[in-house]
Design a protein around this motif. Structure first.
Motif, PDB file in Angstrom:
ATOM      1  N   ARG A  12      -0.875   8.495  -2.960  1.00 32.67           N
ATOM      2  CA  ARG A  12      -0.852   7.244  -2.192  1.00 32.67           C
ATOM      3  C   ARG A  12      -1.755   7.268  -0.964  1.00 32.67           C
ATOM      4  O   ARG A  12      -2.376   6.256  -0.623  1.00 32.67           O
ATOM      5  N   LEU A  15       0.194  -1.853  -3.208  1.00 34.97           N
ATOM      6  CA  LEU A  15       0.667  -0.508  -3.505  1.00 34.97           C
ATOM      7  C   LEU A  15       1.822  -0.527  -4.501  1.00 34.97           C
ATOM      8  O   LEU A  15       1.933   0.356  -5.351  1.00 34.97           O
ATOM      9  N   MET A  31       4.703   1.651   0.695  1.00 34.99           N
ATOM     10  CA  MET A  31       4.682   1.436  -0.747  1.00 34.99           C
ATOM     11  C   MET A  31       5.307   0.114  -1.186  1.00 34.99           C
ATOM     12  O   MET A  31       5.197  -0.251  -2.353  1.00 34.99           O
TER      13      MET A  31
END
Length: 545
Positions: free
Chosen positions: A278, A310, A305
């Motif tokens: 990530r 994302l 996230m």
């Protein structure tokens, strides 16, 4: 002084000073194998790097990334990967870290399923650390690794049932300056792969495991094909069953997220899963879309996230992997335990929240950076995975199709002065540590590696380029950055103390940071100029063997 040189009959030349363990790691047989790989794969790697530049030029000119029309049949085809070995079926918690000796022992002894031993983002790859890292992993595989702390005499040894070992090699963009083939530096990825494989594959297979690798920073399925050819050549060369080598690929660049099916397909004999890298992915979003003012990211701290771009990335990775029988690994919890009980409770709560999101989405495992987070992460993953080894049964077939627009969605949020100042302090401290030989650094309660430092410096570059205004109305300019950099250097000096600051390389780090951040063009990786500094002394001075 003359340079130390080791030359194999296949024209690999070792440059620079001798380091302990080098004669064992660079055995004639290992160098011979490495030369074979260089002969076949070094030049094609250069072609792939050129293709990256061409692709980026098209994006810069206005052609946004998208799924490839020419590989539609792969995405729509009915195929699966070859299979997953028994000791890689359950990877619910993995710990990552560099390959120094104490870290290797502690990570393998942690309450986790896998240790990813890192030659990449958490390692500043000085020649000494590369060589020592290879020796440390060999000793770990052999079960003989030990370490005694010289300060207090504390001894470290492997537990009877250590975690499964996976080695992460360097990305394709990084050279190994100390080894040359036909006058050119060898790809660091080939050096890491060849030495780890050669010295360990027999012992790994004998104990029921195998030569397992993490492959970072892929940008296309053609790069995956290059790795597939490296693996196939190696298996044939050592008379191994096809598919003996197993790899997990990190999807940590924006171009790669559009080619996940294709990456799995190219590596279908060897791949076991994909990973949501990530932090590098956020950096890649900035870097890839750097010419697009409508896709400027806010403060790093709010790019979490649950943001649409994302979330789409995570869900598409899970759906793609599980359709093909591959594991979908989650991302890193970079927190480190705190001594203050109240702060520690906050840390564990954040880790639990992060891991619950991943587990609910259907990830088969997750990453931590510190053994102190293992119990929290394991408890969450156990709750969702239960007695099964993984969540391959989570298909996400009922999800709406994830489009290019979803993956490229702008991210809401504010750029703040506090966030900019934090970016500066983090980046300066990390760059100082990296050029001093340390690639994994605890800063403000987080274990920072190259990826998070990349976000810090790229964000500010992006804000300068597109004239972003901070929450207090200030226009982000190069002059404002230089002013805040000077101020935050004083803050860092006060935080660390004059002795540590003045004895370090912070002024040099600040100069590098300023040059990268105020440049007209965004430098691809800060580790490229950093590596030149890191290797200056070892390449300039040596002794004849």
């Amino acid at each position: 002084m003359s340079q130390a040189v080791i030359e194999s009959k296949d024209r690999i030349i070792k440059r620079g000073q001798f380091v302990a363990g080098e004669d064992q790691v660079l055995s004639a047989e290992a160098l011979g194998f490495l030369a074979e790989l260089a002969e076949r794969f070094a030049a094609p790697r250069q072609t792939l790097l050129q293709a990256r530049l061409q692709k980026q030029a098209e994006i810069d000119a206005g052609k946004l990334p998208d799924f490839l029309p020419e590989t539609r049949n792969v995405r729509e085809g009915n195929w699966q990967i070859l299979g997953i070995p028994a000791d890689l079926q359950d990877r619910r918690v993995e710990i990552t870290g560099p390959v120094d000796r104490k870290m290797v022992i502690n990570a393998l002894n942690a309450d986790v399923k896998v240790f990813m031993a890192d030659f990449e983002d958490s390692l500043a790859p000085s020649w000494e650390k590369v060589v020592q890292g290879q020796q440390n992993l060999k000793d770990a595989v052999d079960g003989t690794i030990e370490y005694t702390n010289p300060a207090n005499g504390k001894e470290y040894r492997l537990n009877p049932d250590p975690a499964v070992l996976i080695a992460r090699v360097r990305g394709l963009h990084l050279d190994e300056a100390h080894l040359t083939y036909q006058g050119e530096p060898l790809p660091g990825a080939l050096v890491d792969f060849a030495l780890y494989f050669y010295h360990n594959y027999r012992a790994l297979l004998a104990k029921g495991s195998g030569p397992y690798f993490y492959i970072p920073k892929l940008q296309s399925h053609l790069e995956a094909r290059w790795w597939a050819e490296v693996f196939a050549y190696t298996e044939e060369r050592f008379c191994l069953t096809p598919g003996t080598i197993k790899a997990t690929c990190l999807i940590e660049t924006l171009p790669a997220v559009f080619e996940m099916d294709e990456i799995l397909y190219e590596l279908r004999n060897n791949i076991v899963g994909l990973n949501c890298g990530r932090w590098d992915y956020i950096f890649s979003y900035i870097k890839t879309l750097k010419n697009y003012p409508d896709r400027v990211l806010p403060d790093r701290q709010v790019v979490t996230m649950d943001k649409p771009f994302l979330s789409a990335y995570s869900r598409l990775l899970i759906k793609t992997c599980h359709k093909r029988g591959a594991l979908a690994m989650g991302g890193m919890a970079a927190f480190i335990p705190a001594k203050d009980p109240e702060r520690q409770a906050q840390v564990l709560a954040k880790v639990q929240q992060d891991k619950e999101l991943e587990a609910r989405n259907g990830h088969d495992g997750t990453w931590i950076a510190h053994p102190g987070l293992a119990d929290t992460a394991m408890a969450v993953m156990n709750e969702y995975i239960g007695d099964r080894p993984n969540q391959l049964q989570v298909s996400r077939d009922v999800d709406a199709p994830i489009t290019a627009e979803d993956l490229l969605a702008p991210c809401e949020g504010q750029a703040t002065e506090a966030g900019m100042r934090a970016n500066i302090r983090i980046a300066v401290q990390y760059i100082e540590a990296w050029i001093s030989g340390n690639g994994c650094v605890p800063i403000y309660g987080l274990m920072e590696d190259a990826a998070t430092a990349e976000i810090s410096r790229a964000s500010i570059w992006q804000w300068i380029k597109h004239g972003t205004h901070l929450d207090n109305g200030q226009l982000v300019t190069a002059d404002l950055f230089r002013t805040l950099l000077k101020e935050e250097l004083s803050v860092v000096r006060e935080e660390l103390g004059a002795e540590r600051f003045d004895g370090g390389r912070f002024d040099e780090a600040a100069t590098i940071f300023e040059r990268l951040t105020c440049a007209d063009q965004l430098t691809d990786f800060l580790t490229l100029p950093g590596y030149q500094i890191l290797t200056q002394s070892t390449l300039a001075h040596g002794q004849a063997l």
